[in-house]
Motif scaffolding. Structure first.
Motif, PDB file in Angstrom:
ATOM      1  N   ILE A  57       0.816  -1.222   0.000  1.00 38.82           N
ATOM      2  CA  ILE A  57       0.000   0.000   0.000  1.00 38.82           C
ATOM      3  C   ILE A  57       0.843   1.262   0.000  1.00 38.82           C
ATOM      4  N   GLY A  58       2.164   1.142  -0.006  1.00 41.20           N
ATOM      5  CA  GLY A  58       3.026   2.306  -0.182  1.00 41.20           C
ATOM      6  C   GLY A  58       2.731   3.419   0.807  1.00 41.20           C
ATOM      7  N   GLY A 290      -7.852  10.721   2.890  1.00 41.26           N
ATOM      8  CA  GLY A 290      -7.096   9.480   2.932  1.00 41.26           C
ATOM      9  C   GLY A 290      -5.706   9.666   2.359  1.00 41.26           C
ATOM     10  N   HIS A 291      -5.299   8.742   1.491  1.00 41.02           N
ATOM     11  CA  HIS A 291      -3.951   8.830   0.906  1.00 41.02           C
ATOM     12  C   HIS A 291      -3.855   7.868  -0.274  1.00 41.02           C
ATOM     13  N   ALA A 300      -2.056   2.110  -4.859  1.00 39.36           N
ATOM     14  CA  ALA A 300      -3.165   2.003  -3.913  1.00 39.36           C
ATOM     15  C   ALA A 300      -3.839   3.348  -3.754  1.00 39.36           C
ATOM     16  N   GLY A 301      -5.155   3.317  -3.521  1.00 42.96           N
ATOM     17  CA  GLY A 301      -5.916   4.509  -3.178  1.00 42.96           C
ATOM     18  C   GLY A 301      -6.878   4.163  -2.058  1.00 42.96           C
ATOM     19  N   LEU A 329      -5.996   3.659 -11.345  1.00 42.20           N
ATOM     20  CA  LEU A 329      -6.366   3.105 -10.045  1.00 42.20           C
ATOM     21  C   LEU A 329      -6.576   4.192  -9.004  1.00 42.20           C
ATOM     22  N   PHE A 330      -5.846   5.305  -9.126  1.00 38.05           N
ATOM     23  CA  PHE A 330      -5.956   6.364  -8.126  1.00 38.05           C
ATOM     24  C   PHE A 330      -7.338   7.013  -8.126  1.00 38.05           C
ATOM     25  N   GLU A 331      -7.976   7.078  -9.264  1.00 40.65           N
ATOM     26  CA  GLU A 331      -9.284   7.716  -9.346  1.00 40.65           C
ATOM     27  C   GLU A 331     -10.413   6.774  -8.925  1.00 40.65           C
ATOM     28  N   LEU A 332     -10.163   5.470  -8.979  1.00 39.75           N
ATOM     29  CA  LEU A 332     -11.239   4.502  -8.775  1.00 39.75           C
ATOM     30  C   LEU A 332     -11.897   4.570  -7.393  1.00 39.75           C
ATOM     31  N   PRO A 333     -11.185   4.731  -6.276  1.00 37.76           N
ATOM     32  CA  PRO A 333     -11.902   4.821  -5.000  1.00 37.76           C
ATOM     33  C   PRO A 333     -12.872   5.986  -4.942  1.00 37.76           C
TER      34      PRO A 333
END
Length: 458
Positions: A57-58, A290-291, A300-301, A329-333
């Protein structure tokens, strides 16, 4: 959830296919529905992909280090405006404050000394500290936002020193175990996904080397599952729902962490930074908090949602992927959260009659004037409240709490003029005839500052 799961699953499958991600795991947590999760792809190992599959998750790790730092403050072990050198013996940069390091406004260079991303050799604790005098202050402190893994690594050292253990030990004892995040670990379990670099011009996916980030672990080391991270996101947005006793952090502390300290871009105010948390406004008084995270082979998002019509309590989404290049992937959450609210909003709670206002306050309810503008004072949910007549409907009211040792004096505890006093003045019969809020005079009728009463004409 009703019709939303199929829509959410389709969003995940579309991104996995279009962005060419070997494995994607997504989850949505909310207080009023069962946990939703979706996985697409393959782990790259003999283990099947499922909700229990771990991904790197970096930098989402930073939110945990920030929480540990605020715990230390709440326990009286530090002040956010302390220079970090007050608690750690450092060869340089000890004058930087805890608050500046948390908000990435200290001006410290991004990474530890040396080309750590070229060598993939991160320093251990002793070397990180010893080489701080070789790290630059690349900007004046407080000048602007500048992201620094090194800054969060120093805070990890600080937490470990104050608590008398390693950062990993303190994290497990004080956050992961109390919140039931059993699948969040410093090292990957046997069924963890493999991280990949997906070739830009072919369908080849090349495994990235596993990396241990050593002393920089507090900035980027953790592995987790989408279900654990959706729960963590929900905690960041609505801590009282998941931690009602405040065992990890009090709701007021999360309020403080979520308050924007800086924007990340001076001309495009699309994101802000609080104390260890990224803040992304969504319009209509909605905030995602969040982050994001990135490590070789993984993105991860992890975001919780606050505010807005239809937002459920404890609402958080997480998307973890095994590609280091799939920025979609960053936009998906954010899309998952918005889609869930649009197509499966939280139920509207019915209004029910409540207890009357205390007798001493009933006479002051209604319309007052201050600074030439009209305000309405009311009693709702067991509290004295006020809002300007011109306030938009979605703006929260000011809320007041009485001061036990000062009759007719109230503290503004949220909303407009938070922190300021409201003082009531009564006539001989006990009726409230004027008020002073943040020292401004409030009267029943519109007056100028030299007390010309428009109703009376004098």
């Amino acid at each position: 959830m009703t019709a939303a799961p199929d829509r959410l699953g389709r969003l995940v499958r579309r991104v996995q296919a279009d962005a060419r991600v070997p494995a994607v795991s997504a989850a949505l947590h909310r207080a009023d529905r069962p946990l939703w999760s979706c996985t697409v792809g393959e782990t790259g190992t003999d283990s099947p992909l499922g909700p229990g599959t771990q991904f790197r998750i970096g930098s989402v790790t930073k939110t945990f280090t920030a929480a540990l730092t605020l715990q230390c403050r709440d326990d009286g072990l530090l002040d956010l405006d302390d220079p970090v050198g007050r608690h750690l013996d450092l060869p340089a940069h000890g004058e930087l404050t805890v608050r500046r390091l948390l908000s990435h406004t200290a001006g410290l260079q991004r990474e530890p000394f040396g080309d750590v991303w070229d060598s993939l050799s991160a320093p251990d604790d002793a070397r990180l500290v010893a080489e701080l005098d070789r790290a630059e202050r690349v900007l004046p402190t407080g000048r602007r936002f500048h992201y620094s893994n090194l800054g969060l690594a120093v805070l990890g050292q600080l937490v470990a020193r104050l608590r008398g253990g390693t950062w990993a030990e303190v994290l497990d004892e004080r956050v992961l175990t109390p919140l039931g995040l059993a699948d969040t670990t410093v090292s990957p379990g046997p069924g963890a996904a493999t991280g990949y670099l997906v070739d830009a011009y072919s369908d080849e996916a090349h495994p990235e080397p596993p990396t241990d980030f050593g002393a920089v672990g507090p900035a980027a080391q953790l592995w987790s599952t989408a279900t654990d991270m959706a729960r963590w996101a929900a905690f960041l947005a609505d801590p009282a729902a998941l931690d009602p006793a405040g065992a990890v952090l009090a709701p007021g502390t999360l309020d403080e962490m979520r308050w924007p300290v800086t924007t990340t871009d001076e001309t495009l105010w699309g994101a802000g930074f609080g104390l260890g948390l990224i803040l992304i406004p969504q319009g209509e008084r909605v905030m995602h908090v969040g982050h994001d995270g990135a490590m070789p082979g993984f993105l991860a998002g992890v975001y919780g949602r606050r505010g807005g019509e239809g937002t459920a309590g404890a609402m958080g989404a997480a998307v973890l992927g095994s590609s280091g290049t799939a920025a979609e992937l960053f936009e998906l959450p954010h899309r998952l959260l918005a889609e869930a609210v649009e197509h499966d909003p939280a139920e509207i709670e019915p209004w029910r009659p409540g207890a009357p206002a205390p007798a001493a306050l009933r006479g002051l309810l209604g319309r007052w004037w201050g600074e030439g503008s009209e305000y309405v004072f009311s009693w709702h949910d067991g509290t004295l409240q006020a809002r300007a007549e011109r306030d938009p409907a979605g703006r929260p009211p000011a809320v007041f709490a009485p001061l036990p040792d000062r009759p007719d004096v109230y503290r503004t505890v949220s909303g407009r003029e938070v922190g300021e006093l409201l003082r009531l003045t009564r006539d001989d019969a006990g009726a409230v005839i004027r008020m002073h809020w943040a020292t401004y005079r409030f009267t029943r009728h519109q007056e100028t500052f030299d007390r010309y009463d428009f109703r009376a004409g004098s």
